[in-house]
Every structure is written in C-alpha cells, then in structure tokens.
Write an enzyme that holds these catalytic residues in place. Structure first.
Site, mmCIF file in Angstrom:
data_model
loop_
_atom_site.group_PDB
_atom_site.id
_atom_site.type_symbol
_atom_site.label_atom_id
_atom_site.label_comp_id
_atom_site.label_asym_id
_atom_site.label_seq_id
_atom_site.Cartn_x
_atom_site.Cartn_y
_atom_site.Cartn_z
ATOM 1 N N LYS A 200 17.541 37.664 58.971
ATOM 2 C CA LYS A 200 18.363 38.626 58.227
ATOM 3 C C LYS A 200 19.338 39.353 59.145
ATOM 4 O O LYS A 200 20.507 39.551 58.813
ATOM 5 C CB LYS A 200 17.460 39.641 57.515
ATOM 6 N N TYR B 102 18.784 30.570 58.090
ATOM 7 C CA TYR B 102 18.073 31.336 57.060
ATOM 8 C C TYR B 102 17.581 30.381 55.989
ATOM 9 O O TYR B 102 17.179 29.275 56.289
ATOM 10 C CB TYR B 102 18.956 32.469 56.522
#
EC number: 1.1.1.38
Length: 564
Positions: A175, A104
């Site tokens: 996510k 991420y």
C-alpha cells in the site's frame, strides 16, 4: 505544510562507504558520480561505469522480464526496493500498468501467504504482543524519522485469504508503495507496521519457518489495550501522522475506526477507501447514462464492514441528490450468506442494522424467511449489483440474467480480491448480458472481446483514491479525515472518468494518468478539509503549490558530505 520539493538542491549525507550503499533511500548504485565516489569512500566498491537512472531502470526491467511467474517478479521488485528505493520507483513510474498487479493485488496475496518462506530483509516495524511494554522504544528504532504516513495491519483478514499472521506485512508495504508511485508521497515519509498479535491459522503455527509470534490470536480487552498502546505511542512519536488501518477483521475494523477517527488523522481503507472509489465509479457510471445515483436500486452480496461502508456512502450521495434517509436506505439491499438482511433478523452488528430492510417494505414479495440474491433480483429489481463477499462464482448466470430482464444496462461490480475470489468474471458478465453490462472489478482483468467489440474492464482499485487523500492531507496539514473529505474524493474521481467525457471511454482513468488524478483528488480533499476547519484556509494557488511541493519524483539528487 509547504515543504521545498526542489530536487535539484543537494542532500547533505553523513553516511559513507558500505553504509551508504546499504541505505535504500540514499543508494544510487552505479549512478554515483566520480566526485561522490571519492567524497563518500565508494571508490573500488562499484563498477567503473557511471550510469544514469534510466540505464539502470532499463537493465532492471530486462531482469524483471526474465522471471517466469509473478511471485518471482514480486520478490525481485521487493529486492530492488530494499536496496535502491529511487530506482524501484523509477521502474514503477516507467511500467506502472504492468507492475501494479505484481507489487499489489493480486500477486501480493500470494506474497503474504509465502511471507516467511520468501523473507529476505526487514522493512517497517514488527510490533509483537510480548513486547507491548516497549512500543515507544520500537518506534524510536524506526529507520525513518520524519514519518507522515503509517499503514498498519494485524494480518487477520488479508484480502480474501483470511488470517496470514505476520505475513500480512506484505499489505502495508504494498500500500505504501502505491502512496509513493501513485500519489507522489516521498518514501522517506512512509512506514509499514504489522501488529503481531498471534494467529489462528494452524498451518502457520505448525510451520517451522513461520517468523511471527507462535500463539493463538489475543482478543477482547487484551487486544483493545494492545492496539491502544500502539496508537498512543504513535501519537507521542509523530503527532501529525496519517494512519491507515488495513485488513483488520470485521469484528475489529469498524470499532477501531469509530474509536480513533476523532482522536487522530486516520481512516480505514477497506471500509472508507473501497467505499470512496466504488462511489466515484458509480457516480461516473450514472452520469454517463444521464441518470442520478438516487434513481437507482443497489444490491450487495456481502454485508461486512466493507460492503456496509460502500452502502453508507451510496446512501449519503443519494441524500445529497435529494432523497430522505429512509428513501435512500429503501433503495439498498444487503445480502449475506443467510439472505437479505431485514429488521427481523437477530444478532445484527450495529452497522448492518442501519441498512436492514424493514419487513413491511417487502411484505408483498412472495418469498420465505431467507431471501436469496436471486429473489432480490426478481423482486427488488436492482440496477446495480456489487460483490464484496470474498466467495467466487456467486454471481451466477441465472442471477445476472434475471437482473438483465428488468435492467437494460446493468452495473455490476464484482469487487472481491484476489482474482480467485471474484464473484463472476468480466467475460461471463458481458456474455450473459449480451455486452450490455458495465463492469468494474476489484482485481485487474484483461479486456474482453465479445461479438467483435473490445470491452476494457475498469479496476475499481483503491489506488485511485487513497494516494490522493494522503497527498491532500499532507499538503493541507489536515488534522482529520472526514466523511466529507472522502465524498469529495469520490466526486473528484468521477469527474476524471473518460466514460463521462465520451460514450466509448473507460469507467475509470488510465493508470498512466494516475498522477494527475491524485493531484486533483488531493486538491478537492484539501479544500474540503479547509471548509470543515480541519486545515488552515489558503487560496487555491497556494494549495496547488503545496501539492507540488510535496510531490516526490524518483530522481537522484546530488550529495554533499557532512558529519553526524
């Protein structure tokens, strides 16, 4: 609601041979047993040696470490995810602190920019505007049938990088990886979606390898109707879905949230998740100093939907601590590129207008019409400074030192992502305040050494919040995500702060403890949902059981052969 999570029970699988090896949710690679290899027609398709998942993870980690840059490491991890999801999550479990910045932020930003160049294999759903009449069919094509969480983006405001078109798909994928790695939500329940409504990024439109719809972005009524068609199709396909809006532009983010928050179980992580983790961090910082948030003054640089979302949560907490609405709002200063937002500034968005300062309240400030951040520091005398501007370097030495003159222990959160967009580096903030600033950032930063002391920099990362919210919603069967549930998540996170428990602790928990943090947040969210009538009332011990029953672990299960 109370699903059996006993992973010792066998799974009955209708696939065999190459089809089984090509199914990421089921593939075990060389961990298939001799019995399974015979039963599922895998003999000869795999090397002879039968391995454990830990042996596989160790080999994968050695391969991971052989790559020289984070983008290549990201591509490698995504390849494992697309071939063997259980191994991917075991690898993350073993090395979460090291790998989180790779899967991420900040690395995912570069992966989004390079999406069409590094594309290997499809994951999730790509729903393009030209196919708007076939959305129901597309949802039926999803490879996962029992979807419980969708993260959806239209790619227009990816981190601080702007319009990335279809490349924004990297964000929902990342996510949802965190929903599983941090919140224990089974990858079988997770579906990333990108709404391909075109792009206004001329570089992408001119790129011969760009994989999205080559058209300027649709907008207005066309856009609203397309998004609504998607939402209604999702409700028909998965009525109990938790839908997370992600990285929508400011002019769409808040209107979409307001339109649908009472229609299905949804939230916007950029607005509400960021607000929740920031509020939790601020509550912890105040508790550690023996103060209340309602005793502080707060300045924001950046008055978009994310900044205003954080500000509204701060106002709500101040009111819970005893202030009136007017008193709480009087302690919050919103600064955008034109200066402090006051009630005499025209053309404000609705969510900005609620946070504008009445000019009468600042009438004694010796300033002109466009009040700068520095002037807010001088005359507003805030104790807390939060950056959500997406513009690097705007927390200058002069601004910070001016703040420090009246505030012995300033709380400074430069939250813009990725690291290249941060308003100030932690090293500078600590140096400019002689080690007195309490700093949290949006992207990861290494600890800072200053005058013989080591300062651990807390990452005010939404991954401390949204996985626990998702787990709480699924475990309780909540039908909505309410403001009170988000407030409960913030307060639960604050209770987990090591700094609250000891003066030398970190502001936020260590990522090594994220599973316990997510479980606790999930429980508080579930209890609040029940109190508000958004979930069926159950005793605490039943909530705990439901959370454990829904907490997936990256372990291989035994397979038995069955037919379609």
């Amino acid at each position: 609601m109370f699903e059996d999570n006993n992973q010792k029970r066998p799974l009955y699988i209708p696939y065999a041979g190459p089809a089984l090896l090509e199914t990421p949710l089921l593939n075990k690679g060389c961990a298939f047993t001799s019995e399974e290899r015979s039963s599922f027609n895998l003999e000869g398709l795999l090397p002879q040696n039968i391995e454990t998942i830990e042996e596989q993870a160790e080999r994968a980690y050695r391969q991971f470490m052989a790559f020289g840059n984070d983008l290549d490491k990201h591509i490698y991890l995504r390849n494992i995810q697309d071939t063997n999801e259980t191994l991917f999550y075991r690898l993350l479990h073993n090395h979460l602190t090291e790998m989180l910045p790779v899967i991420y932020t900040p690395t995912v930003g570069k992966a989004c920019e390079e999406f069409s160049n590094i594309y290997r294999r499809a994951r999730g759903l790509f729903i393009s505007y030209p196919d708007k009449d076939r959305i129901d069919d597309m949802l039926q094509n999803a490879t996962k049938q029992n979807v419980k969480v969708i993260v959806v983006t239209d790619g227009e405001r990816i981190l601080g990088l702007g319009d990335q078109g279809i490349g924004g798909m990297g964000i929902p994928i990342g996510k949802l990886s965190l929903y599983t790695a941090c919140g224990g939500i089974s990858p079988a329940y997770c579906l990333p979606v990108v709404l391909d409504v075109g792009t206004n990024n001329q570089q992408l439109l001119s790129d011969p390898f760009y994989m999205g719809w080559r058209n300027p972005r649709i907008s207005g009524e066309e856009y609203a109707e397309f998004v609504d068609a998607f939402i209604q199709a999702v409700k028909r396909r998965w009525p109990d879905i938790l839908l997370q809006f992600e990285d929508f532009a400011q002019n769409n983010a808040m209107p979409l949230l307001n339109r649908y928050k009472n229609e299905l179980c949804c939230f916007n992580d950029d607005i509400q998740g960021t607000a929740a983790v920031t509020l939790g961090s601020l509550i912890a910082a105040c508790k550690a100093s023996g103060a209340k948030l309602s005793e502080k003054r707060v300045a924001f640089l950046g008055a978009g939907s994310a900044g205003c979302g954080i500000a509204e949560q701060i106002v709500a907490q101040m009111k819970a601590e005893g202030l009136t609405d007017a008193q709480a709002r009087g302690r919050v200063f919103m600064v955008d590129r034109f200066g402090l937002i006051t009630d005499k500034i025209p053309n404000q968005l609705d969510f900005q207008r609620r946070l504008s300062q009445p000019v009468g309240r600042i009438a004694d400030w010796p300033v002109g019409d466009n009040i700068s951040l520095l002037e807010v520091m001088e005359h507003g005398r805030p104790d807390i400074l939060i950056g959500v501007s997406g513009q690097p370097g705007l927390f200058t030495e002069e601004v910070v030192k001016t703040m420090h003159k009246h505030c012995t222990r300033p709380i400074i959160f430069p939250l813009s992502n990725p690291t290249s967009r941060v308003e100030a580096t932690p090293a500078d903030l600590i140096r400019w305040t002689d080690g007195q600033a309490l700093v949290a950032t949006g992207s990861p930063f290494a600890p800072v050494e200053y005058k013989g002391k080591r300062y651990v920099i807390a990452q005010c990362n939404n991954s401390f919040i949204f996985p626990g919210i998702g787990l709480g919603v699924i475990a309780s069967g909540a039908t909505r995500v309410t403001d009170a549930m988000l407030m409960s998540a913030s307060r639960a996170l604050a209770e987990c702060s090591p700094l609250v428990k000891g003066a030398e602790g970190s502001l936020l928990p260590d990522l090594a403890d994220i599973h316990q943090v997510s479980r606790y947040i999930a429980k508080m969210v579930a209890k609040t949902a029940m109190l508000q009538g958004k979930a069926v009332q159950t005793p605490d011990e039943v909530i705990d059981q439901a959370i454990e029953a829904n907490f997936w672990r990256p372990e291989y299960r035994r397979y038995r052969r069955t037919s379609f």
